[in-house]
Design a protein around this motif. Structure first.
Motif, PDB file in Angstrom:
ATOM      1  N   SER A   1       0.815  -1.213   0.000  1.00  0.00           N
ATOM      2  CA  SER A   1       0.000   0.000   0.000  1.00  0.00           C
ATOM      3  C   SER A   1       0.849   1.264   0.000  1.00  0.00           C
ATOM      4  CB  SER A   1      -0.927   0.009   1.221  1.00  0.00           C
ATOM      5  OG  SER A   1      -0.179   0.102   2.429  1.00  0.00           O
ATOM      6  N   LEU A   2       2.150   1.124   0.228  1.00  0.00           N
ATOM      7  CA  LEU A   2       3.054   2.274   0.272  1.00  0.00           C
ATOM      8  C   LEU A   2       3.658   2.535  -1.107  1.00  0.00           C
ATOM      9  CD1 LEU A   2       5.009   1.384   3.543  1.00  0.00           C
ATOM     10  CD2 LEU A   2       3.018   2.889   3.312  1.00  0.00           C
TER      11      LEU A   2
ATOM     12  N   LEU B   1       6.697  -2.472  -9.583  1.00  0.00           N
ATOM     13  CA  LEU B   1       6.083  -2.173  -8.294  1.00  0.00           C
ATOM     14  C   LEU B   1       6.445  -0.778  -7.804  1.00  0.00           C
ATOM     15  CD1 LEU B   1       4.307  -3.336  -6.024  1.00  0.00           C
ATOM     16  CD2 LEU B   1       6.414  -4.136  -4.914  1.00  0.00           C
ATOM     17  N   ALA B   2       7.571  -0.254  -8.267  1.00  0.00           N
ATOM     18  CA  ALA B   2       8.069   1.034  -7.782  1.00  0.00           C
ATOM     19  C   ALA B   2       7.602   2.196  -8.650  1.00  0.00           C
ATOM     20  CB  ALA B   2       9.594   1.013  -7.743  1.00  0.00           C
ATOM     21  N   ARG B   3       7.563   3.379  -8.043  1.00  0.00           N
ATOM     22  CA  ARG B   3       7.256   4.600  -8.781  1.00  0.00           C
ATOM     23  C   ARG B   3       8.511   5.222  -9.366  1.00  0.00           C
ATOM     24  NH1 ARG B   3       2.683   7.697  -5.048  1.00  0.00           N
ATOM     25  NH2 ARG B   3       1.225   5.926  -4.933  1.00  0.00           N
ATOM     26  N   ALA B   4       9.661   4.831  -8.860  1.00  0.00           N
ATOM     27  CA  ALA B   4      10.942   5.332  -9.360  1.00  0.00           C
ATOM     28  C   ALA B   4      12.015   4.334  -8.979  1.00  0.00           C
ATOM     29  CB  ALA B   4      11.262   6.702  -8.776  1.00  0.00           C
TER      30      ALA B   4
ATOM     31  N   GLY C   1      29.285   3.144  -1.385  1.00  0.00           N
ATOM     32  CA  GLY C   1      28.032   2.603  -1.890  1.00  0.00           C
ATOM     33  C   GLY C   1      27.211   1.937  -0.800  1.00  0.00           C
ATOM     34  N   VAL C   2      27.879   1.187   0.069  1.00  0.00           N
ATOM     35  CA  VAL C   2      27.172   0.557   1.186  1.00  0.00           C
ATOM     36  C   VAL C   2      26.554   1.626   2.079  1.00  0.00           C
ATOM     37  CG1 VAL C   2      27.431  -0.862   3.258  1.00  0.00           C
ATOM     38  CG2 VAL C   2      28.667  -1.479   1.155  1.00  0.00           C
ATOM     39  N   GLU C   3      27.346   2.655   2.374  1.00  0.00           N
ATOM     40  CA  GLU C   3      26.866   3.746   3.219  1.00  0.00           C
ATOM     41  C   GLU C   3      25.668   4.451   2.582  1.00  0.00           C
ATOM     42  OE1 GLU C   3      28.489   8.151   4.580  1.00  0.00           O
ATOM     43  OE2 GLU C   3      29.942   6.525   4.270  1.00  0.00           O
ATOM     44  N   ASP C   4      25.748   4.711   1.275  1.00  0.00           N
ATOM     45  CA  ASP C   4      24.673   5.422   0.594  1.00  0.00           C
ATOM     46  C   ASP C   4      23.425   4.551   0.441  1.00  0.00           C
ATOM     47  OD1 ASP C   4      26.365   7.547   0.434  1.00  0.00           O
ATOM     48  OD2 ASP C   4      26.928   7.209  -1.654  1.00  0.00           O
ATOM     49  N   GLY C   5      23.611   3.249   0.233  1.00  0.00           N
ATOM     50  CA  GLY C   5      22.463   2.354   0.156  1.00  0.00           C
ATOM     51  C   GLY C   5      21.679   2.352   1.454  1.00  0.00           C
ATOM     52  N   GLU C   6      22.401   2.284   2.564  1.00  0.00           N
ATOM     53  CA  GLU C   6      21.737   2.296   3.865  1.00  0.00           C
ATOM     54  C   GLU C   6      21.096   3.657   4.130  1.00  0.00           C
ATOM     55  OE1 GLU C   6      24.509   1.052   6.833  1.00  0.00           O
ATOM     56  OE2 GLU C   6      24.464  -1.051   6.181  1.00  0.00           O
ATOM     57  N   TYR C   7      21.791   4.723   3.742  1.00  0.00           N
ATOM     58  CA  TYR C   7      21.234   6.070   3.972  1.00  0.00           C
ATOM     59  C   TYR C   7      19.918   6.247   3.219  1.00  0.00           C
ATOM     60  CZ  TYR C   7      20.324  11.016   3.754  1.00  0.00           C
ATOM     61  OH  TYR C   7      19.689  12.225   3.831  1.00  0.00           O
ATOM     62  N   TYR C   8      19.919   5.945   1.916  1.00  0.00           N
ATOM     63  CA  TYR C   8      18.715   6.158   1.122  1.00  0.00           C
ATOM     64  C   TYR C   8      17.606   5.188   1.519  1.00  0.00           C
ATOM     65  CZ  TYR C   8      20.039   9.832  -2.121  1.00  0.00           C
ATOM     66  OH  TYR C   8      20.356  11.063  -2.671  1.00  0.00           O
ATOM     67  N   GLY C   9      17.955   3.950   1.846  1.00  0.00           N
ATOM     68  CA  GLY C   9      16.937   3.014   2.320  1.00  0.00           C
ATOM     69  C   GLY C   9      16.249   3.544   3.559  1.00  0.00           C
ATOM     70  N   ALA C  10      17.043   4.100   4.483  1.00  0.00           N
ATOM     71  CA  ALA C  10      16.502   4.647   5.725  1.00  0.00           C
ATOM     72  C   ALA C  10      15.683   5.904   5.475  1.00  0.00           C
ATOM     73  CB  ALA C  10      17.642   4.940   6.699  1.00  0.00           C
ATOM     74  N   ALA C  11      16.243   6.845   4.710  1.00  0.00           N
ATOM     75  CA  ALA C  11      15.573   8.133   4.502  1.00  0.00           C
ATOM     76  C   ALA C  11      14.259   7.976   3.743  1.00  0.00           C
ATOM     77  CB  ALA C  11      16.513   9.072   3.749  1.00  0.00           C
ATOM     78  N   LEU C  12      14.258   7.163   2.711  1.00  0.00           N
ATOM     79  CA  LEU C  12      13.043   6.983   1.918  1.00  0.00           C
ATOM     80  C   LEU C  12      11.985   6.189   2.678  1.00  0.00           C
ATOM     81  CD1 LEU C  12      14.706   6.269  -1.550  1.00  0.00           C
ATOM     82  CD2 LEU C  12      13.577   8.379  -0.835  1.00  0.00           C
ATOM     83  N   ALA C  13      12.423   5.192   3.444  1.00  0.00           N
ATOM     84  CA  ALA C  13      11.476   4.423   4.247  1.00  0.00           C
ATOM     85  C   ALA C  13      10.861   5.293   5.340  1.00  0.00           C
ATOM     86  CB  ALA C  13      12.174   3.211   4.869  1.00  0.00           C
ATOM     87  N   GLU C  14      11.674   6.124   5.960  1.00  0.00           N
ATOM     88  CA  GLU C  14      11.172   7.008   7.014  1.00  0.00           C
ATOM     89  C   GLU C  14      10.140   7.990   6.451  1.00  0.00           C
ATOM     90  OE1 GLU C  14      13.197   9.048  10.842  1.00  0.00           O
ATOM     91  OE2 GLU C  14      14.016   9.678   8.916  1.00  0.00           O
ATOM     92  N   ALA C  15      10.274   8.341   5.184  1.00  0.00           N
ATOM     93  CA  ALA C  15       9.331   9.257   4.545  1.00  0.00           C
ATOM     94  C   ALA C  15       8.045   8.562   4.116  1.00  0.00           C
ATOM     95  CB  ALA C  15       9.986   9.921   3.334  1.00  0.00           C
ATOM     96  N   GLY C  16       7.988   7.242   4.284  1.00  0.00           N
ATOM     97  CA  GLY C  16       6.761   6.507   3.977  1.00  0.00           C
ATOM     98  C   GLY C  16       6.805   5.666   2.723  1.00  0.00           C
TER      99      GLY C  16
ATOM    100  N   LEU D   1      11.668  12.092  -3.533  1.00  0.00           N
ATOM    101  CA  LEU D   1      10.359  12.099  -2.869  1.00  0.00           C
ATOM    102  C   LEU D   1       9.361  12.983  -3.599  1.00  0.00           C
ATOM    103  CD1 LEU D   1      11.539  12.187   0.851  1.00  0.00           C
ATOM    104  CD2 LEU D   1      10.465  10.270  -0.353  1.00  0.00           C
ATOM    105  N   GLN D   2       9.831  14.053  -4.227  1.00  0.00           N
ATOM    106  CA  GLN D   2       8.942  14.918  -4.985  1.00  0.00           C
ATOM    107  C   GLN D   2       8.292  14.174  -6.151  1.00  0.00           C
ATOM    108  OE1 GLN D   2      11.253  18.305  -6.201  1.00  0.00           O
ATOM    109  NE2 GLN D   2      11.219  19.259  -4.183  1.00  0.00           N
ATOM    110  N   ARG D   3       9.002  13.186  -6.689  1.00  0.00           N
ATOM    111  CA  ARG D   3       8.480  12.416  -7.824  1.00  0.00           C
ATOM    112  C   ARG D   3       7.700  11.181  -7.387  1.00  0.00           C
ATOM    113  NH1 ARG D   3      11.378  13.403 -12.521  1.00  0.00           N
ATOM    114  NH2 ARG D   3       9.719  12.185 -13.517  1.00  0.00           N
ATOM    115  N   VAL D   4       7.839  10.795  -6.138  1.00  0.00           N
ATOM    116  CA  VAL D   4       7.281   9.516  -5.680  1.00  0.00           C
ATOM    117  C   VAL D   4       6.040   9.684  -4.819  1.00  0.00           C
ATOM    118  CG1 VAL D   4       7.723   7.518  -4.208  1.00  0.00           C
ATOM    119  CG2 VAL D   4       9.480   8.299  -5.809  1.00  0.00           C
ATOM    120  N   LEU D   5       6.078  10.627  -3.899  1.00  0.00           N
ATOM    121  CA  LEU D   5       4.968  10.763  -2.951  1.00  0.00           C
ATOM    122  C   LEU D   5       3.786  11.471  -3.614  1.00  0.00           C
ATOM    123  CD1 LEU D   5       6.768  11.669   0.384  1.00  0.00           C
ATOM    124  CD2 LEU D   5       6.005   9.430  -0.446  1.00  0.00           C
ATOM    125  N   PRO D   6       2.561  11.128  -3.217  1.00  0.00           N
ATOM    126  CA  PRO D   6       1.360  11.753  -3.788  1.00  0.00           C
ATOM    127  C   PRO D   6       1.343  13.262  -3.543  1.00  0.00           C
ATOM    128  CG  PRO D   6       0.787   9.817  -2.476  1.00  0.00           C
ATOM    129  CD  PRO D   6       2.230  10.084  -2.235  1.00  0.00           C
TER     130      PRO D   6
END
Length: 303
Positions: free
Chosen positions: A120-121, A232-235, A136-151, A298-303
């Motif tokens: 549903s997200l 499944l993804a919007r981006a 790359g490992v650091e950035d993968g974890e950062y973006y996974g966390a930041a985008l997930a936290e944003a919903g 997030l500007q391109r992904v979130l409603p």
């Protein structure tokens, strides 16, 4: 509406690809289907594939049904749920999945373990090389966390490297993440990520596959599953990618599906070879983002 048993059986029959199965299901919805004999009659009468339908006798169809029953039994035994494209919970976007050749290649049956609430997200596919640099490992974890936290639902493939980093990042912030696997859900691959897969399930995430239990690990399946991540993804966000490989295919699938493709820019990478694909995908139509620039995504992904 045909049951999962019939749809799985049809998938195993020669000549019945996704398009023919969807058309046959539409015909079945307008018919009085009461038994397997009725379904077989419909197959024989099906005009969408006269050659295929006319060669399937009752014995062949009976064997296909027996195979489907074994698949259903194995799913119950392994705690695996099943969705067909006719179910309300089935992600409609997967019917528009685009393969590496740029052609529509839908999924009709999904096998899953975990919570369907993740679907549903709004999804973001986070992908990259199996051999990233420490950056790359650091950035993968950062973006996974930041985008997930944003919903967002972080969608990836449970592979070593960037995939795993994205999944981990989402879990660190209590977010949802979905992993598409290229084999049956009665096993987990790679073995190094078995604890990660279990954490995904324990924390409300989802494991999905279009392959039934017992399907062996094969390279072509991993290439094919990439289209489902994109669908499944919007981006899609590419963390790091070499000049060749599965991430390039995933990026091209994203562009073919006319969805936003973002690639992290590394101005002075420690290991430049792992970023060559980022530049290649941007030249093909993707867009660069900075190492800490989730707002643009997030500007391109979130409603």
């Amino acid at each position: 509406m045909l049951s999962a048993e019939y749809i799985i059986a049809l998938q195993s029959l020669p000549g019945f690809g996704p398009l023919n199965i969807r058309r046959l299901c539409a015909l079945a919805a307008q018919s009085d289907i009461r038994s397997s004999a009725d379904v077989h009659t419909l197959i024989r009468q099906c005009t969408v594939s006269i050659t295929a339908g006319s060669t399937i006798d009752r014995e062949t169809f009976g064997k296909a049904l027996s195979f489907a029953c074994r698949i259903l039994d194995d799913a119950v035994h392994n705690g695996i749920g099943i969705l067909t494209f006719q179910d309300k919970a089935f992600p409609a976007a997967l019917l528009d999945a685009v393969n590496a050749s740029g052609r529509i290649d839908p999924a009709l049956v999904l096998y899953y373990r975990g919570s369907l609430e993740a679907l549903s997200l709004p999804g973001v596919a986070l992908v990259g090389t199996r051999h990233p640099s420490p950056e790359g490992v650091e950035d993968g974890e950062y973006y996974g966390a930041a985008l997930a936290e944003a919903g967002c639902n972080i969608v990836s493939g449970l592979a070593l490297g960037c995939d795993a980093a994205g999944h981990r990042g989402a879990l660190l912030r209590g977010g949802r993440t979905t992993a598409f696997l290229g084999h049956g859900l009665d096993t987990l691959y790679p073995r190094e990520n078995i604890p990660l897969a279990r954490s995904i399930l324990e924390r409300g995430g989802l494991l999905m596959s279009e392959y039934p239990a017992g399907t062996r690990i094969a390279p072509r399946n991993f290439v094919a599953r990439n289209r489902l991540q994109v669908a499944l993804a919007r981006a899609t966000l590419v963390i790091q990618s070499g000049a060749k490989g599965g991430t390039i295919h995933t990026g091209n699938m994203t562009l073919a599906a006319k969805k936003p493709l973002f690639c992290i820019r590394y101005d002075a990478p420690v290991e430049p070879d792992v970023c060559l694909g980022n530049a290649r995908l941007v030249r093909s139509g993707g867009s660069y983002v900075g190492r800490r620039d989730e707002a643009e995504i997030l500007q391109r992904v979130l409603p």
